[in-house]
Design a protein around this motif. Structure first.
Motif, short mmCIF file in Angstrom:
data_model
loop_
_atom_site.label_atom_id
_atom_site.label_comp_id
_atom_site.label_asym_id
_atom_site.label_seq_id
_atom_site.Cartn_x
_atom_site.Cartn_y
_atom_site.Cartn_z
N ASP A 41 0.86 -1.18 0.00
CA ASP A 41 0.00 0.00 0.00
C ASP A 41 0.90 1.23 0.00
OD1 ASP A 41 -1.65 2.13 0.54
OD2 ASP A 41 -2.78 1.15 2.12
N LYS B 236 0.27 4.37 -0.61
CA LYS B 236 -0.27 5.58 0.02
C LYS B 236 0.02 5.61 1.51
CE LYS B 236 -4.57 8.16 0.71
NZ LYS B 236 -6.04 8.20 0.43
N ASN B 237 -0.18 4.46 2.16
CA ASN B 237 0.00 4.40 3.61
C ASN B 237 1.35 3.82 4.02
OD1 ASN B 237 -2.68 5.34 4.42
ND2 ASN B 237 -3.41 3.45 3.45
N LYS B 238 2.20 3.50 3.02
CA LYS B 238 3.53 2.94 3.28
C LYS B 238 3.44 1.71 4.19
CE LYS B 238 5.81 6.12 0.98
NZ LYS B 238 4.66 6.80 0.38
N THR B 239 2.60 0.78 3.78
CA THR B 239 2.45 -0.47 4.52
C THR B 239 2.52 -1.64 3.56
OG1 THR B 239 0.03 -0.39 4.37
CG2 THR B 239 1.04 0.51 6.37
N LEU C 33 4.29 -1.69 8.81
CA LEU C 33 4.73 -0.38 8.36
C LEU C 33 6.08 -0.45 7.67
CD1 LEU C 33 4.02 2.69 8.48
CD2 LEU C 33 5.42 2.79 10.57
N ARG D 49 9.67 5.37 5.70
CA ARG D 49 9.78 6.20 4.49
C ARG D 49 11.18 6.12 3.90
NH1 ARG D 49 5.52 9.24 3.31
NH2 ARG D 49 3.90 9.49 4.90
#
Length: 203
Positions: free
Chosen positions: A165, A167-170, A180, A183
């Motif tokens: 994902d 967008k959510n960096k998962t 998680l 970044r």
């Protein structure tokens, strides 16, 4: 195929199609199932370089014969068998905090999660085990071809990442857990996962 909920193991995909072409179709497939094995069928040599970003297992050039298709499938199955045999011999020793000691196949480990006070939760296909250790002490013992560190609290088996994902960096694991990605490591994780898909294929 793109609208179906079925997850395919292997797909033969013609590059030249009406509507969206095979390369765009493959790009969309990769967002749904990052581990599907792709065989491209094409008579257009110019497409080959562009399609390498999707990491197909092989190209079958038109006009092709049934013998060629069977040979490509046999090559894939032989490659897959060799990967399974290699991973079957890789063991990791579990020493739980309640004094149980046993070996587990590395490829049966989904991920390691650092809790606190040097307690690591080992998530496996068979269950969860708590051990006393540290992430940076565990990692050198593992096969770095398919274990990565997406952030300082996790070591993850690439085989069990269902999707990323962005967008959510998962990362979504096959058991539904969400982990998680830091970044700082996000681009490295994507690059490593893409390389793994292109070189390892299905587990």
């Amino acid at each position: 195929m793109l609208s179906e909920t079925v997850e395919y193991d292997l797909i033969f995909l013609d590059i030249q199609m009406s509507g969206i072409d095979g390369i765009e179709t493959a790009q969309r497939l990769r967002t749904i199932n990052k581990k599907v094995v792709l065989f491209y069928i094409t008579s257009y040599q110019d497409y080959i370089q562009r399609s390498m970003t999707i990491h197909p297992f092989a190209f079958i050039v038109k006009p092709y014969t049934e013998t060629e298709v069977k040979k490509n499938l046999e090559d894939y199955l032989a490659y897959e068998k060799s990967l399974h045999q290699k991973k079957a011999n890789e063991l990791y020793q579990i020493n739980t905090i309640d004094d149980h000691h046993f070996n587990i196949n590395m490829n049966d480990i989904l991920y390691f999660h650092y809790m606190d006070n040097r307690i690591i939760d080992v998530i496996t296909k068979a269950g969860n085990y708590k051990i006393k250790d540290g992430i940076m002490h565990i990692y050198p013992k593992l096969n770095h071809e398919y274990f990565i560190i997406p952030n300082q609290s996790f070591i993850v088996n690439l085989n069990y990442i269902k999707e990323i994902d962005g967008k959510n960096k998962t990362m979504v694991m096959e058991n539904g857990d969400l982990l998680l990605i830091s970044r700082r490591k996000y681009n490295d994780v994507i690059e490593t996962l893409n390389f793994f898909i292109s070189n390892q294929g299905e587990r």
